[in-house]
Scaffold this active site. Sequence first.
Site, PDB file in Angstrom:
ATOM      1  N   ALA A 155      33.404  21.657   1.944  1.00 32.00           N
ATOM      2  CA  ALA A 155      31.810  22.441   0.935  1.00 32.00           C
ATOM      3  C   ALA A 155      33.117  22.616  -0.347  1.00 32.00           C
ATOM      4  CB  ALA A 155      30.698  22.797   0.965  1.00 32.00           C
TER       5      ALA A 155
ATOM      6  N   GLY B 143      32.009  20.074   5.655  1.00 35.58           N
ATOM      7  CA  GLY B 143      31.702  18.854   5.224  1.00 35.58           C
ATOM      8  C   GLY B 143      32.236  18.021   5.257  1.00 35.58           C
TER       9      GLY B 143
ATOM     10  N   GLU C 296      31.828  17.089   8.585  1.00 35.39           N
ATOM     11  CA  GLU C 296      30.280  15.827   8.406  1.00 35.39           C
ATOM     12  C   GLU C 296      30.081  14.620   7.180  1.00 35.39           C
ATOM     13  OE1 GLU C 296      28.416  20.040   6.913  1.00 35.39           O
ATOM     14  OE2 GLU C 296      27.295  19.433   8.467  1.00 35.39           O
TER      15      GLU C 296
ATOM     16  N   GLU D  48      31.777  26.776   9.634  1.00 36.86           N
ATOM     17  CA  GLU D  48      30.395  27.092   9.041  1.00 36.86           C
ATOM     18  C   GLU D  48      30.675  28.096   9.267  1.00 36.86           C
ATOM     19  OE1 GLU D  48      31.063  24.134   9.816  1.00 36.86           O
ATOM     20  OE2 GLU D  48      30.452  22.390   7.673  1.00 36.86           O
TER      21      GLU D  48
END
Length: 719
Positions: free
Chosen positions: A61, A100, A103, A123
């Site tokens: 992210a 992310g 993910e 994270e």
Amino acid sequence: MAAFARVSGSVGLITLQNPPVNALSAAVRQGIVDSVQRALREPEVKCVVICGQNGIFCGGADIREFSGPMSGPPLIPMIHSIEVAAKPVVAAIEGSALGGGLEIALGCHYRIAHSKTRLGLPEVTLGLLPAAGGSQRLPRLIGVPAALDLITTGRHVTAAEALQLGMVDQVTDRNVTDVAVKFALSVVGKPLDARRISMHSCPHSPDLDELFERTMQHVRQRARGAIAPVACVQAVRAAATLPYAQGMEKERELMATLFTSGQARALQYCFFAQRAIGRWSMPSGARWDTSKPRPVHKTAVIGLGTMGRGIAVTLAQAGFPVIAVENHEKQLMAAKQAISGMLERGAKRRGVTPVLNKITYSRDIQSVANADLVIEAVFEDMALKEKVFQQLSAICKPGALLCTNTSGLNIDHLASQVRNPELVVGMHFFAPAHVMKLLEVVYGPRSSSEALATAMAVGKKIGKVSVAVGNCQGFVGNRMLEHYVEQALFLLEEGATPELVDQALEEFGFAMGVFRMSDLSGLDIGWRVRKGKGLAVPDPTTGQTARVQQGRRYSPVADLICEQGRFGQKTGQGWYQYNTPGSRVGKPDPWVHNFLKDYRARHGLVARRIDHQEVLERCLYSMINEGFRILEDGIAAGPEDIDVIYVFGYSWPRHRGGPMFYAHMVGLPKVLERLEHYHQAHPDVPSLQPCNLLRKLVANGSPPIQKWKEVMKKINSRL
Ligand SMILES: CCCCCCCCCCCCC/C=C/C(=O)SCCNC(=O)CCNC(=O)[C@H](O)C(C)(C)COP(=O)(O)OP(=O)(O)OC[C@H]1O[C@@H](n2cnc3c(N)ncnc32)[C@H](O)[C@@H]1OP(=O)(O)O
């Protein structure tokens, strides 16, 4: 952004495009959503490959977006739409797949990685958890124990380990996108349900309850008050015990708490601060991007005590040939044996061959004549260092960089001993030098930008977090530390015990309180420094060390402890007592308590109740105040430099961001008010007097830390 192209006839290729790391900004997420829809819509497309441009799949992210209002398509439904797609989707992973990014890959039906790829869910290091389904999918894919390890530590794994864990389906040395395209074509028409990780249940692990309890205990101990690792364990527990949809709900709930927490802000600040310090500048205006480092091929270390040995090991492990000099044969042999042991143990840990042949040992300082960079690490004594620098000046080839590993002596004075003072800088390593990540690179008024650029480049090459700072007593780290220690000693005089002070600091998040830390590093070190400064000297008339020295309050408590031969762990007694000399487990010592009682009685001091809040405010705010003075003096270019020094060199809890970030979180007006309060109570302690910069920042509306530099510039230009 994300580009869509049809390749090999029927493969929809989606390429993430957001240099430098293809972070998932709103635009990238929108691009992925649009591209996936298009791929599913177009009948010619039979399968899909997702890759990243410029050799990196995705760095996760976009962390910068976390500090503002979030916009654009959210990640969770986007990944869900990939997983439920009726056409096979393959992730072609190279470079990094983190957060992310991983993910998204876990939402794909297949994952193919290049052999040099690193994968992970870091994270937790940003105060978050993998909240785009990562905490729910990874345990289902690789099992609870391995997922707990990766998610609670944020550790990156190699492609080989990912393959072994079952995170990826294939590893290749070839062009990963080409391999993925071929692979995607080969799985067209195959059933996809078994490839949808959210439809799996977690592989069975025996004694799950016990595993979670053990991990939680371990994580709490290691986290020192950080909340994200604990939330990570809770999220994985949800994956192991709940259906996917409920697990996702738990993941969302936990993330909502973390996302807006001060700890997440602090850790994300640290992430960018660590990168910002590489963009150094000098008061002269010279900068990292306009100064060229000199080439360094050969290095030398003078003095092979504890620090010199660690420095030699660090240089050799980074691939530099090192000439290691110690002038006594016996000490040289002892150093050689110790260094070889360190290199062998390090190589064993990393599974590589020890680089013993990188180091040449010599008793003759003349042997450094050809070195491009020499690091002096002799005993901390100015006369001795002067002599070494004079010798180096005569011996070394023109253009050689002469560095000192002093922890506080005047760099400029050492520069005045040599022919080319512009080539002298400090390289202040922290003990143990081959382990600690921090390096203070100290420039004097005469150091050239080329010399600083060279030392910074070498620092980077040897894997250190290198911070450029100006020359002053104690540089940044030790200059601030002095005030922290001083307040702790005053608190003992006023009624505290070492345990009370340490407990407050340890609850704040330090690995060790100030007294436990002093016992570990040796009380005699500070004693010698204080004597060198003319402190710790008994008054000839009373025979006692005065409580006022050089016009300000001084606490001789630590000196009196040293006079008893109590040097900490190594002597079995210091601020605490130890079962045997060298033992690491300290117990409160009634002798110290009685000593403090007698001391107070002797000086007419009445003990009062001191609480944890006062300990924190006195120790931390006095140190922060000095941090503002350092900024005012231009010794550090910005608050990030100070914070990185404290996080990497002084075990300041990273989830509190560093002392200057902590001041920003507490609020500058409050820090100012408390300093004023304590200074009124202790007018003879100058370090409690709020400095001008702090006052001016408050007068300018207490801007956020990211704006301090701007405001400082404005304030300075008005003077
Ligand atoms: C109200 C409540 C609401 C609650 C709900 C919240 C909704 C939000 C849900 C969101 C769910 C998100 C779940 C996912 C989270 C994440 O993915 S967090 C990010 C995880 N990723 C990382 O931690 C990786 C960070 N990056 C790196 O480790 C390295 O950069 C790298 C990828 C390994 C590359 O290293 P290197 O080549 O050495 O380059 P660097 O110098 O480190 O970086 C180059 C520049 O790129 C910047 N950068 C790197 N990563 C990011 C990133 N992820 N975002 C933004 N910027 C990034 C880096 O800062 C460098 O730039 P400069 O700082 O300008 O130098």
